[in-house]
Design an enzyme around this catalytic site. Structure first.
Site, PDB file in Angstrom:
ATOM      1  CB  SER A 147      -3.770  -3.789   6.759  1.00  0.00           C
ATOM      2  OG  SER A 147      -3.402  -5.130   6.464  1.00  0.00           O
ATOM      3  CE1 TYR A 160      -4.921  -2.625   1.737  1.00  0.00           C
ATOM      4  CE2 TYR A 160      -3.630  -4.170   3.042  1.00  0.00           C
ATOM      5  CZ  TYR A 160      -4.762  -3.391   2.881  1.00  0.00           C
ATOM      6  OH  TYR A 160      -5.732  -3.375   3.866  1.00  0.00           O
TER       7      TYR A 160
END
Length: 253
Positions: A147, A160
């Site tokens: 990501s 995350y």
């Protein structure tokens, strides 16, 4: 007139996070191209629905319920696959969780550990258990999903972002270790995609403005191909999409 041969006929693939989103779309795409797909997720019902769809399109799958928080279960995956197939051609690590979006001082230890366990540690365990099988393939291919958050540019995305930054380093390290073997390991950054995780992170966003998970499948298939020579690359979906469109335009000119 015979059907054209499928690009992944006779190849064996494992896909984590296959019950929904990108993992589900990729599992369907691999099966459509002839691979036998071992699909893993925690939700048995969703895996059964996926199996039905794979069969409807003429493919085959093996269902393997798997909780990536349970390291001992991950460790059994390699030996289990070896006993039945003796090798592995394609591994797609697409499972992941968003975790809490909150200031780092407010993140609980349990929440931190859960994100790291699923997004990072599970992928290390999967590499460890599947590496011998990938090396028994003539062209083992490992693909992981990262990501843009890994750059640490978003406030409140701490667990995350850290897990994805760790994943990128993990995969690049593995790619260097397998550079002189038949294995190639790469990362894909999908960017914003129409998934449940994206909707949770950006609840006010119109999902119809985003690519569907199915749109990413050709990129995964390219990196899963025996012909792929990339190793240790991080491929952004949007950049790849632009390059492909430019190449197709030039070919048609």
């Amino acid at each position: 007139m015979e059907d054209a041969p499928k690009t992944l006929d006779g190849r064996l693939a494992v896909v984590t996070g296959a019950s929904r989103g990108i993992g589900r779309a990729v599992a369907l795409g691999l099966a459509r191209e002839g691979a036998h797909v071992v699909v893993t997720a925690r939700t048995v019902g969703a895996l059964e629905e996926l199996d039905d769809e794979i069969r409807r399109q003429g493919g085959t799958a093996t269902l393997l319920p798997l909780d990536l928080r349970k390291g001992d279960k991950i460790d059994q995956l390699g030996p289990t696959l070896f006993q039945r197939w003796g090798k592995l051609d394609i591994f797609v690590g697409s499972a992941g969780i968003l975790g809490p979006l909150s200031p780092l001082p407010h993140v609980t230890e349990d929440a931190w550990n859960t994100v790291m366990d699923i997004n990072l540690t599970a992928n290390w365990r999967l590499i460890r258990t599947l590496d011998p099988l990938l090396k028994r393939s003539d062209a083992g291919r490992a693909i992981f999903v990262t990501s843009g958050a890994a750059a640490g540019k978003y406030a409140y995305w701490g667990p995350y972002a850290v897990s994805k930054a760790g994943l990128e380093t993990l995969v690049r390290t593995y790619a260097n270790e397998v550079a002189y073997t038949p294995v190639r390991a790469n990362l894909i950054n999908p960017g914003p995609v129409r998934t449940q995780m994206r909707a949770k992170a950006f609840p006010g966003e119109d999902p119809n403005t985003l690519p569907k998970p199915e749109d990413l499948v050709p990129l995964f298939l390219e990196l899963a191909s025996p012909a792929c020579t990339h190793n240790g690359r991080l491929v952004g979906f949007r950049e790849w999409q632009r390059r492909s469109a430019t190449a197709n335009g030039a070919a048609q000119a």
